[in-house]
Design an enzyme around this catalytic site. Sequence first.
Site, PDB file in Angstrom:
ATOM      1  N   LYS A 160       0.804  -1.223   0.000  1.00 34.82           N
ATOM      2  CA  LYS A 160       0.000   0.000   0.000  1.00 34.82           C
ATOM      3  C   LYS A 160       0.837   1.273   0.000  1.00 34.82           C
ATOM      4  O   LYS A 160       0.359   2.329  -0.387  1.00 34.82           O
ATOM      5  CB  LYS A 160      -1.007  -0.019   1.148  1.00 34.82           C
ATOM      6  N   ARG A 161       2.097   1.157   0.398  1.00 36.62           N
ATOM      7  CA  ARG A 161       2.942   2.358   0.389  1.00 36.62           C
ATOM      8  C   ARG A 161       3.716   2.523  -0.924  1.00 36.62           C
ATOM      9  O   ARG A 161       4.446   3.482  -1.099  1.00 36.62           O
ATOM     10  CB  ARG A 161       3.917   2.317   1.556  1.00 36.62           C
TER      11      ARG A 161
END
Length: 510
Positions: free
Chosen positions: A263-264
Amino acid sequence: MVRVRFAPSPTGPLHIGGVRTALYDYLLAKKHGGSFILRIEDTDQKRFVPGAEEYIINALKWMGMTPDEGPGIGGEYGPYRQSERKDLYATYVQQLLDSGHAYYAFDTSEELIAMRERKEAEGIVSQKYDATVRLEMKNSLSLSKEETQAYLDKGENVTVRLQVDPGESISFKDIVRDQVEFKSDELDDKVLMKADGLPTYHMANIVDDKHMKISHVIRGEEWLSSTAHHILLYRALGWEDSIPQFAHLPLLLKPVGKGKLGKRDGAKFGFPVFPLNWQAEEEPYEGFREHGILPDAAMNFLAFLGWNPGTEQEIFTEQGLIDAFSLERVNKSGARFDVDKGRWFNQQYIMAKSDEELAELVSPLIAAEGLVADNAFVQKMCGLMKERVELIPEFVTKGRFFFESPAEYDQKTIRKKYKAENHDHFLAIQERLNTSEDFTGEALQALVKSYITDNELSFGAILPILRIVITGTMQGPDIFETIALLGKEEAVARMQKGLTFITTNTNTDA
Ligand code: GLU
């Protein structure tokens, strides 16, 4: 009848991998004239995140994938939120208890941890709650009837577990992976009902797939091993005839390097990994939409992450994708999230849009920057810029000079190309622009070019400087069309201002 469900848990924003799963669901359903169902799997109350369900629905809407059945939509098999189907699961949990396929367990979390530590200390690799350990634990198999009843009456830590018999082989056909086999010895006695009285994912998932008459289960590869438990559940409930077909999709991998897309990675690689912006307090994530990716480009890009049509064709309309799609052509191996390819797809879709369509998308961004331009102007500007942008906001960032006189000038080009001896020529060109009756791009080009040839100048000595004084930069569309769009007054004023800037600065340099 093809009935496919997208079954996200509202535990946060929907990751782009989830959107890809929903897309494959959608394409399969549409291809076969079937139904695309949205089911919200919200039985894990600890992980429930407010706003996540709305986010999921909005993301599907943005992609143009409206479910045929789902929360807020309705359908024959609702409700479509698992938290509203509690009683149904309880019935089947009871059935499994009665038929001896499941048992009550009362272990506290401390006792579960102690069991794992004990096994670890004994050098046992698997620390699962399974047939090897179950009789040492606190459950209805190890305790007497009376003791069991006493625990049930007390009502603390009452869970129900699936009784997995060792020595069995569980095999099923996966459309993507072909024959898959698991040994029951490797499987734990999964919790089916938690102490809060709600079912776990496994229990609720198969009850709903059965009740909603799901024909195909399409989901990420991380669920593959759960499928073995699900098969056992189908068998235990006597539902072997209704086991859906399975297709486990390949992982999405990082754009570069090893590992799955996280997600990053959006922030890291400058290309979002979520469909829409998510403003969580701790960590905001950027969305495809806000990054300026078009939904149809997103659809085309995502379709190719794990699937290919078997031909060279890459650009597909939605209907084209529906016609070409098949689960049989989904790859087993991980799909690299190629951000350059994502931008490329977007660029293709931007170029294919009409100036009117683009203006509609760009106008709010212009206004948000506090810039002013009428619609006809924005449309023309979009027409000039559309081959030069990959993302919608670039119309404003790269095309800012259309809305305001440049604040800075490309000094490097000025140093390289500006000759003081040509200064009067620039003034003469400025004067010609000022007196030109015909202010179309074509006329301006003829006018400037003939001035250059008539005066035996080189294009390279004049045109780059002309561009710089008008736009500030060497990057931009046809300079004559740009001047025409800006209009006489503005263009002449910019020439004046730019030339003054150059003379002031070159003089001090010299
Ligand atoms: N609720 C599961 C998830 O969040 C669904 C997996 C499945 O499709 O069975 O992904």
